[in-house]
Scaffold this active site. Structure first.
Site, short mmCIF file in Angstrom:
data_model
loop_
_atom_site.label_atom_id
_atom_site.label_comp_id
_atom_site.label_asym_id
_atom_site.label_seq_id
_atom_site.Cartn_x
_atom_site.Cartn_y
_atom_site.Cartn_z
N TYR A 62 26.70 9.21 14.94
CA TYR A 62 26.25 9.42 13.56
C TYR A 62 25.71 10.84 13.37
O TYR A 62 24.88 11.31 14.12
CB TYR A 62 25.17 8.40 13.18
N HIS A 92 23.90 16.77 -1.65
CA HIS A 92 22.54 16.22 -1.63
C HIS A 92 21.53 17.10 -2.37
O HIS A 92 20.43 16.64 -2.69
CB HIS A 92 22.08 16.01 -0.19
N ASN A 205 16.48 15.37 6.77
CA ASN A 205 15.85 14.08 7.07
C ASN A 205 14.38 14.27 7.42
O ASN A 205 14.05 14.52 8.58
CB ASN A 205 16.56 13.39 8.24
N TYR A 293 -25.77 3.00 -13.26
CA TYR A 293 -24.91 3.05 -12.08
C TYR A 293 -24.31 4.44 -11.85
O TYR A 293 -24.17 4.88 -10.71
CB TYR A 293 -23.76 2.05 -12.22
N ARG A 296 -27.21 6.28 -10.17
CA ARG A 296 -27.77 5.64 -8.99
C ARG A 296 -26.74 5.41 -7.90
O ARG A 296 -27.04 5.47 -6.71
CB ARG A 296 -28.42 4.31 -9.41
N PHE A 341 12.14 8.38 9.34
CA PHE A 341 12.10 9.21 8.14
C PHE A 341 11.51 8.48 6.93
O PHE A 341 11.28 9.09 5.89
CB PHE A 341 13.52 9.66 7.78
N GLU A 427 20.57 2.25 1.90
CA GLU A 427 19.17 2.63 1.77
C GLU A 427 18.55 1.71 0.70
O GLU A 427 18.37 2.10 -0.45
CB GLU A 427 19.06 4.11 1.41
#
Length: 527
Positions: A62, A92, A205, A293, A296, A341, A427
Site C-alpha cells: 500500500y 487531494h 497522512n 458565584y 467567590r 493518523f 474512511e
C-alpha cells in the site's frame, strides 16, 4: 521517543525526537529557522532503503505500488508511479473557503517535517531537506479552511503543502505576496521535488494541522487564564467584595492543582488592597453573607480551565512524540498499514478546551454585568455612566461581551462527535479535529475580548471608587494593571467612542503587556 530538540540563537535543530511546544510556536509565529540534525538524516536514509527494496516486489504494498484509500486494491506499474504521486497530491489538494492563517500553515509544515525526521515514513532525504528550505524561506501554500475531515489526518491541508513542494499551486512568500509556487521557489533558489514511491502518502497522512492549532491555543490559554485571575481580582476589589474566600486552607480542602493556583493568584493580586481592607472593619465593613458565584467561585472555575489545559497539553506532548504515517516503516524494517493518523485524541481535547474557553468567558461577562447594575454594584453610578440618562457608560460594552459569550457557547458544541463517511466507506469514521481546532481559535479570540471588556469596566469602576490612579486604593499589582490600561484609555468621563477603547485593552491582553505589568509588581510571576 525522547525529546532531542535544541534551540540556538539561529535555529531549531530537529532530530528523531519530539518537538517542544515552544519550538512549534517559535516557528509558526516568530519565523524561527529550522535545520535537520545528522541523526534525523541518517534515520531518513535508513527507512528509505526499506522502501527501495519493495519497489520491484511483485507483492503489492500500500502506497508503494498500489492506489490509495478505496483504490488500494489496484497495483500500479513502475512506469506510472511518479504520476501516481503527482495525481495523489493534486487530487487531494482540494480545500475551499477562507484562507487559513499563516501561523497555522507554518505549524502544520513544521509538524510534518518533524514526522519525516523520525525515519519512519520512508521518504528520501531530499524531500525532508527541501521542505525545510521552503519553511525557512517563509513560503506557505494558500489553504482553504474546508477540506480536512481529520481522518488520515489533515489530508487536504497537508496536500496543499506537498503541492508546494512539487512547485505547484498558489502560495504566499515571506512578505505575504500571493504568487505561483514555481515563481516563489525559483526566487528562493529552491528546486521542486519529483516525488517517488510512498512519498506522497508520507507528506499527507498526519494530524499536523490540528496539532499545531492545539499547541498555539495552549500557549494563548496560559496567558488568558492568568489574565482571567487578574480581571476577577479587579472585579472583587471594584465590587467591594471579600478576599476571605481565597484563603489557602479553604482551597486545601479541595486540592485541585488548578484551583489552588488560581486562589493563590487571587490572594497575591489583592494583597495590600486598601479597598479590601476597608471591607473588614469600620464604616465600610463587609456585611453581605457571601459574594456572588462569579466572584467567590473564580478559583474553582479558573482552576478547572487550568486542569483542562493540563490534560490537553499531555495529549499534545504524546502527539509531538509520535511518528504518524500510513503505511509506516517500523524499527525492524516492516512496512505496515495502521490507523495512527486518526485525529480523535487531538480532536477531543480541542473540543474540551472550547468548552473551557466558553465557560471562562461566561463567568467574566457575569462579573462585568454586576458593575453596571446599580442594585448590585454597591454605590456606583448605573452602567458606570458619568451622568446616567445623558450618558450610557459601559451599557453596550456588556452587550458586546454577552454577544461574544453566546457565540462561544455555540462554538463549544463538539466537532468531534460528528462523522461523515468518505472514500466509498473506506474512511467511514472521521474525527473532525481540524474543524475543532479552527473553532477553538475563534473561541480564544472571543475570550480575550470578553476579558478585555471586564478589565476596561473594572478599571473604570475602580477610578470611580477612589478618584483615579493619583489616589489609588487598589493593591500594588492592580494599580500597575490600571496604569497599563490608562496608557491606552482615558479614565471616567462623558461618553466616548467605545469600540477603540475595547480594542486597545484587547491588544494589551493579546500582546502580553497587561500580564507583564502585573508580573512586574509581584515577587514571582502569576502561576
Amino acid at each position: 521517543m525522547n525529546a532531542s530538540i535544541t534551540l540556538s540563537s539561529d535555529s531549531i535543530t530537529i532530530s528523531t525526537g519530539a518537538l517542544r511546544p515552544q519550538d512549534v510556536v517559535a516557528v509558526a509565529r516568530h519565523d524561527a529557522k529550522v535545520e535537520l540534525g545528522a541523526e534525523a538524516l541518517a534515520a531518513i536514509e535508513s527507512s528509505r532503503a526499506v522502501i527501495e527494496d519493495l519497489v520491484s516486489d511483485t507483492v503489492p504494498h500500500y502506497g508503494v505500488s498500489t492506489g490509495f484509500g478505496a483504490l488500494a486494491t489496484k497495483q500500479i506499474p513502475i512506469e506510472l508511479r511518479a504520476q501516481l504521486q503527482r495525481s495523489l497530491i493534486r487530487s487531494h489538494a482540494a480545500s475551499s473557503g477562507a484562507e487559513v492563517p499563516r501561523e497555522v500553515v507554518r505549524a502544520l509544515m513544521l509538524n510534518r517535517i518533524s514526522t519525516l525526521a523520525t525515519g519512519r515514513t520512508g521518504v528520501r532525504p531530499v524531500v525532508a531537506s527541501t521542505y525545510v528550505d521552503i519553511l525557512n524561506a517563509g513560503i506557505t501554500p494558500v489553504i482553504g479552511e474546508y477540506g480536512s475531515l481529520g481522518c488520515s489526518g489533515d489530508l487536504a491541508p497537508l496536500s496543499h503543502a506537498a503541492l508546494l513542494l512539487m512547485g505547484e499551486g498558489p502560495v504566499r512568500n515571506a512578505e505575504g505576496v500571493a504568487m505561483d509556487a514555481s515563481e516563489a521557489l525559483a526566487t528562493a533558489g529552491i528546486e521542486p521535488v519529483v516525488l517517488a514511491e510512498k512519498e506522497g502518502l508520507a507528506l499527507v497522512n498526519g494530524t499536523d494541522g490540528m496539532l499545531g492549532m492545539l499547541l498555539m491555543a495552549a500557549a494563548d490559554l496560559h496567558v488568558l487564564v492568568s489574565i482571567a485571575d487578574i480581571s476577577a481580582a479587579m472585579s472583587v476589589e471594584g465590587l467591594l467584595g471579600t478576599d476571605a474566600v481565597f484563603a489557602q486552607d479553604l482551597h486545601a480542602l479541595r486540592p485541585h492543582p488548578g484551583q489552588r493556583d488560581s486562589a493563590a493568584n487571587m490572594r497575591n493580586l489583592l494583597a495590600g488592597s486598601t479597598l479590601i481592607e476597608e471591607q473588614k472593619a469600620g464604616a465600610h465593613k463587609f456585611t453581605r453573607v457571601q459574594d456572588a458565584y462569579s466572584l467567590r467561585c473564580a478559583p474553582q472555575v479558573h482552576g478547572a480551565v487550568r486542569a483542562t489545559l493540563a490534560h490537553a497539553e499531555s495529549v499534545a506532548a504524546i502527539e509531538l512524540a509520535s511518528a504518524i504515517d500510513n503505511p509506516v516503516v517500523t524499527h525492524d524494517g516492516r512496512v505496515e498499514s495502521n490507523g495512527n493518523f486518526h485525529g480523535a485524541p487531538v480532536g477531543y481535547v480541542l473540543d474540551f478546551l472550547a468548552i473551557a474557553v466558553a465557560d471562562l468567558a461566561s463567568i467574566s461577562e457575569r462579573r462585568t454585568d454586576r458593575f453596571l447594575d446599580k442594585a448590585r454594584n454597591h454605590g456606583l453610578n448605573a452602567f458606570l455612566a458619568d451622568d446616567p440618562g445623558v450618558d450610557s457608560g459601559h451599557m453596550i460594552a456588556q452587550y458586546t461581551a454577552a454577544g461574544i459569550v453566546s457565540e462561544l457557547k455555540r462554538l463549544a458544541v463538539p466537532a468531534s462527535v460528528d462523522s461523515i463517511p468518505s472514500s466509498a466507506m473506506q474512511e467511514d469514521h472521521v474525527s473532525m479535529g481540524w474543524h475543532a481546532g479552527l473553532k477553538l481559535r475563534k473561541g480564544i479570540d472571543g475570550l480575550a475580548r470578553v476579558l478585555a471588556i471586564e478589565l476596561l469596566t473594572s478599571a473604570r469602576a475602580l477610578d470611580m471608587r477612589d478618584g483615579g490612579l493619583g489616589s489609588s486604593k487598589s493593591s500594588p499589582v492592580i494599580t500597575a494593571v490600571r496604569e497599563a490600561i490608562r496608557t491606552k484609555v482615558e479614565g471616567p468621563g462623558t461618553d466616548r467612542f467605545l469600540s477603540p477603547e475595547i480594542e486597545s485593552v484587547f491588544q494589551l491582553v493579546a500582546d502580553g503587556s497587561l500580564l507583564a505589568a502585573a508580573n512586574s509588581a509581584l515577587d514571582a510571576p502569576l502561576a
